[in-house]
Design a protein around this motif. Sequence first.
Motif, mmCIF file in Angstrom:
data_model
loop_
_atom_site.group_PDB
_atom_site.id
_atom_site.type_symbol
_atom_site.label_atom_id
_atom_site.label_comp_id
_atom_site.label_asym_id
_atom_site.label_seq_id
_atom_site.Cartn_x
_atom_site.Cartn_y
_atom_site.Cartn_z
ATOM 1 N N VAL A 1 -5.599 -29.229 41.900
ATOM 2 C CA VAL A 1 -5.472 -29.901 43.191
ATOM 3 C C VAL A 1 -4.245 -29.367 43.909
ATOM 4 O O VAL A 1 -3.289 -28.889 43.293
ATOM 5 C CB VAL A 1 -5.382 -31.431 43.032
ATOM 6 N N THR A 2 -4.272 -29.434 45.251
ATOM 7 C CA THR A 2 -3.218 -28.832 46.066
ATOM 8 C C THR A 2 -2.458 -29.914 46.828
ATOM 9 O O THR A 2 -2.885 -30.346 47.903
ATOM 10 C CB THR A 2 -3.832 -27.822 47.052
ATOM 11 N N PRO A 3 -1.325 -30.362 46.306
ATOM 12 C CA PRO A 3 -0.565 -31.421 46.972
ATOM 13 C C PRO A 3 0.139 -30.909 48.230
ATOM 14 O O PRO A 3 0.359 -29.708 48.400
ATOM 15 C CB PRO A 3 0.447 -31.847 45.898
ATOM 16 N N SER A 4 0.485 -31.846 49.092
ATOM 17 C CA SER A 4 1.233 -31.537 50.312
ATOM 18 C C SER A 4 1.990 -32.791 50.718
ATOM 19 O O SER A 4 1.854 -33.851 50.092
ATOM 20 C CB SER A 4 0.288 -31.104 51.432
ATOM 21 N N GLN A 5 2.788 -32.692 51.774
ATOM 22 C CA GLN A 5 3.497 -33.880 52.249
ATOM 23 C C GLN A 5 2.523 -34.956 52.704
ATOM 24 O O GLN A 5 2.739 -36.151 52.474
ATOM 25 C CB GLN A 5 4.436 -33.503 53.402
ATOM 26 N N GLU A 6 1.431 -34.529 53.357
ATOM 27 C CA GLU A 6 0.442 -35.492 53.838
ATOM 28 C C GLU A 6 -0.397 -36.057 52.698
ATOM 29 O O GLU A 6 -0.883 -37.188 52.772
ATOM 30 C CB GLU A 6 -0.483 -34.833 54.863
ATOM 31 N N HIS A 7 -0.577 -35.260 51.647
ATOM 32 C CA HIS A 7 -1.415 -35.667 50.526
ATOM 33 C C HIS A 7 -0.653 -35.444 49.217
ATOM 34 O O HIS A 7 -0.875 -34.462 48.513
ATOM 35 C CB HIS A 7 -2.721 -34.876 50.525
ATOM 36 N N PRO A 8 0.264 -36.351 48.860
ATOM 37 C CA PRO A 8 1.013 -36.208 47.610
ATOM 38 C C PRO A 8 0.117 -36.410 46.399
ATOM 39 O O PRO A 8 -1.009 -36.904 46.503
ATOM 40 C CB PRO A 8 2.074 -37.312 47.716
ATOM 41 N N ILE A 9 0.633 -36.039 45.251
ATOM 42 C CA ILE A 9 -0.165 -36.054 44.024
ATOM 43 C C ILE A 9 -0.805 -37.418 43.741
ATOM 44 O O ILE A 9 -1.989 -37.476 43.392
ATOM 45 C CB ILE A 9 0.680 -35.574 42.830
ATOM 46 N N GLN B 1 1.635 -27.188 48.458
ATOM 47 C CA GLN B 1 3.064 -27.437 48.548
ATOM 48 C C GLN B 1 3.857 -26.240 48.043
ATOM 49 O O GLN B 1 3.448 -25.556 47.107
ATOM 50 C CB GLN B 1 3.409 -28.674 47.714
ATOM 51 N N VAL B 2 5.000 -25.977 48.680
ATOM 52 C CA VAL B 2 5.916 -24.932 48.231
ATOM 53 C C VAL B 2 7.146 -25.610 47.648
ATOM 54 O O VAL B 2 7.862 -26.341 48.348
ATOM 55 C CB VAL B 2 6.327 -23.994 49.375
ATOM 56 N N LEU B 3 7.391 -25.390 46.357
ATOM 57 C CA LEU B 3 8.573 -25.940 45.697
ATOM 58 C C LEU B 3 9.673 -24.897 45.745
ATOM 59 O O LEU B 3 9.498 -23.770 45.277
ATOM 60 C CB LEU B 3 8.251 -26.307 44.248
ATOM 61 N N VAL B 4 10.822 -25.271 46.325
ATOM 62 C CA VAL B 4 11.938 -24.346 46.527
ATOM 63 C C VAL B 4 13.159 -24.891 45.796
ATOM 64 O O VAL B 4 13.548 -26.042 45.999
ATOM 65 C CB VAL B 4 12.251 -24.186 48.031
ATOM 66 N N GLY B 5 13.765 -24.070 44.911
ATOM 67 C CA GLY B 5 14.941 -24.518 44.180
ATOM 68 C C GLY B 5 15.201 -23.666 42.958
ATOM 69 O O GLY B 5 14.730 -22.520 42.870
ATOM 70 N N THR B 6 15.882 -24.226 41.995
ATOM 71 C CA THR B 6 16.174 -23.524 40.752
ATOM 72 C C THR B 6 15.069 -23.781 39.729
ATOM 73 O O THR B 6 14.256 -24.697 39.893
ATOM 74 C CB THR B 6 17.512 -23.981 40.167
ATOM 75 N N LYS C 1 -14.768 -22.421 29.519
ATOM 76 C CA LYS C 1 -14.557 -23.618 30.318
ATOM 77 C C LYS C 1 -14.639 -23.260 31.796
ATOM 78 O O LYS C 1 -14.550 -22.098 32.177
ATOM 79 C CB LYS C 1 -13.195 -24.249 30.002
ATOM 80 N N VAL C 2 -14.812 -24.277 32.618
ATOM 81 C CA VAL C 2 -14.926 -24.087 34.064
ATOM 82 C C VAL C 2 -13.777 -24.817 34.745
ATOM 83 O O VAL C 2 -13.521 -25.993 34.462
ATOM 84 C CB VAL C 2 -16.280 -24.612 34.588
ATOM 85 N N ALA C 3 -13.084 -24.095 35.631
ATOM 86 C CA ALA C 3 -11.999 -24.682 36.418
ATOM 87 C C ALA C 3 -12.309 -24.512 37.892
ATOM 88 O O ALA C 3 -12.798 -23.461 38.317
ATOM 89 C CB ALA C 3 -10.670 -24.017 36.090
ATOM 90 N N VAL C 4 -12.029 -25.525 38.688
ATOM 91 C CA VAL C 4 -12.295 -25.477 40.127
ATOM 92 C C VAL C 4 -10.998 -25.729 40.879
ATOM 93 O O VAL C 4 -10.278 -26.685 40.582
ATOM 94 C CB VAL C 4 -13.356 -26.528 40.530
ATOM 95 N N LEU C 5 -10.701 -24.832 41.832
ATOM 96 C CA LEU C 5 -9.605 -25.073 42.764
ATOM 97 C C LEU C 5 -10.158 -25.918 43.900
ATOM 98 O O LEU C 5 -11.074 -25.500 44.618
ATOM 99 C CB LEU C 5 -9.060 -23.750 43.311
ATOM 100 N N ALA C 6 -9.625 -27.123 44.076
ATOM 101 C CA ALA C 6 -10.204 -28.065 45.032
ATOM 102 C C ALA C 6 -9.148 -28.542 46.013
ATOM 103 O O ALA C 6 -8.219 -29.267 45.639
ATOM 104 C CB ALA C 6 -10.812 -29.256 44.290
ATOM 105 N N HIS C 7 -9.289 -28.106 47.262
ATOM 106 C CA HIS C 7 -8.449 -28.647 48.318
ATOM 107 C C HIS C 7 -8.897 -30.077 48.613
ATOM 108 O O HIS C 7 -9.995 -30.495 48.253
ATOM 109 C CB HIS C 7 -8.534 -27.769 49.560
ATOM 110 N N HIS C 8 -8.035 -30.805 49.299
ATOM 111 C CA HIS C 8 -8.279 -32.245 49.479
ATOM 112 C C HIS C 8 -9.426 -32.478 50.459
ATOM 113 O O HIS C 8 -9.238 -32.602 51.674
ATOM 114 C CB HIS C 8 -7.012 -32.925 49.987
#
Length: 370
Positions: free
Chosen positions: A260-268, A325-330, A236-243
């Motif tokens: 896909v790479t979510p961020s505060q400016e570009h949520p999921i 996005q960086v997810l910080v927590g437990t 299979k083929v997978a692509v890492l795609a920035h917005h």
Amino acid sequence: MEKDSMNPGSFRIGLALEGTGWHPASWLLSSVTDAEEVFKGGYWTDWGRAAASGGVDFVTLEDGLSLQTDRFGTADQAHDRVRGRLDPLVTAAVLLATTDISEVVVSRNVTHTDPFHIAVQLASLAAIGPGRVVWRPQVSADARDATVVGGPATPQLLPEDVYVPTRIARRLRDLFRDAEDYVRTVRELWKTFPAESLSSGDTFLHRDMVAPLRLTGRERYPAAGPLTVPVPSTPKVAVLAHHALEPYRLAAAVADRVFVTPSQEHPIPALLTAFREIERLTPDAAGTEVYADVAVVLGDTAEHAEARLARLNEAAGFVWAPDTQVLVGTADHLARELGRWREQFGLSGVRLRPAVLSDDGARIVQELVR
């Protein structure tokens, strides 16, 4: 978190393996103290086995033609950062042969390589681990890569361009169009030596089933084959795609899976809407599975995780701002967040980039998906 709570089969979790972790200061706070360990097979085998036993569905391996750097596209003289990596193809072969991990996603450069050799390499991996190989074609946006390998000069994506979709599209349009043709060529080459052509007894090969491609206007990548390796299962083929338009278009055109790479400016939700619209407008798009690709910093408590991130940033000398996005927590917090993404957005899965592999990677395999 129990695996059942994520509805196995509909939401898959991947662990992104990279050196001692994805934070630039991971080496300084890792439990690994001998730099040579990162270049030994046992290091990667141990992580492959840990991921498989912990319920992780796939691991990913990175490719790179020039040494890593803290600032994209700019060389540095850092002595306290991980620099260098094993060839992902060789590492993947080791993991497929020695661990039970369900899938290995292998990044492979498409800007400074040729389709025939990549097709043979991936077909060889597929022979070692049928049904367990995924290819992530990687476009080289770092102009240093061309110098390192002696290849043709490519458009340079500057550090300040990385997070601006219009700049990505403008500077890299031709590279992404070439990558689309490249992937199509590899897929066609995989058809030139089907596994069904192999026989037994006096007949080793049904020779009429192995044949070169008929070239019709494919001047960019005129490889005809046939391959030297039978293809038992097509990777299979997978692509890492920035917005940005061009990465999304590449994923829609040729990928089975997109990260896909979510961020505060570009949520999921916004990313999903944008990607599905591009997919709708892309000829021959066949319905790509969407995965989120996020970095994680985990701790015993939310405060502990925040303190760990602060310590990493202090050691690095700057605030970590990766391309996602960086997810910080437990681990429990992360599990709830992933469950929400699955329920609300219908994601197929997630790839997790641990800030420090020995800490955050261990928590992922021991606490998140067991």
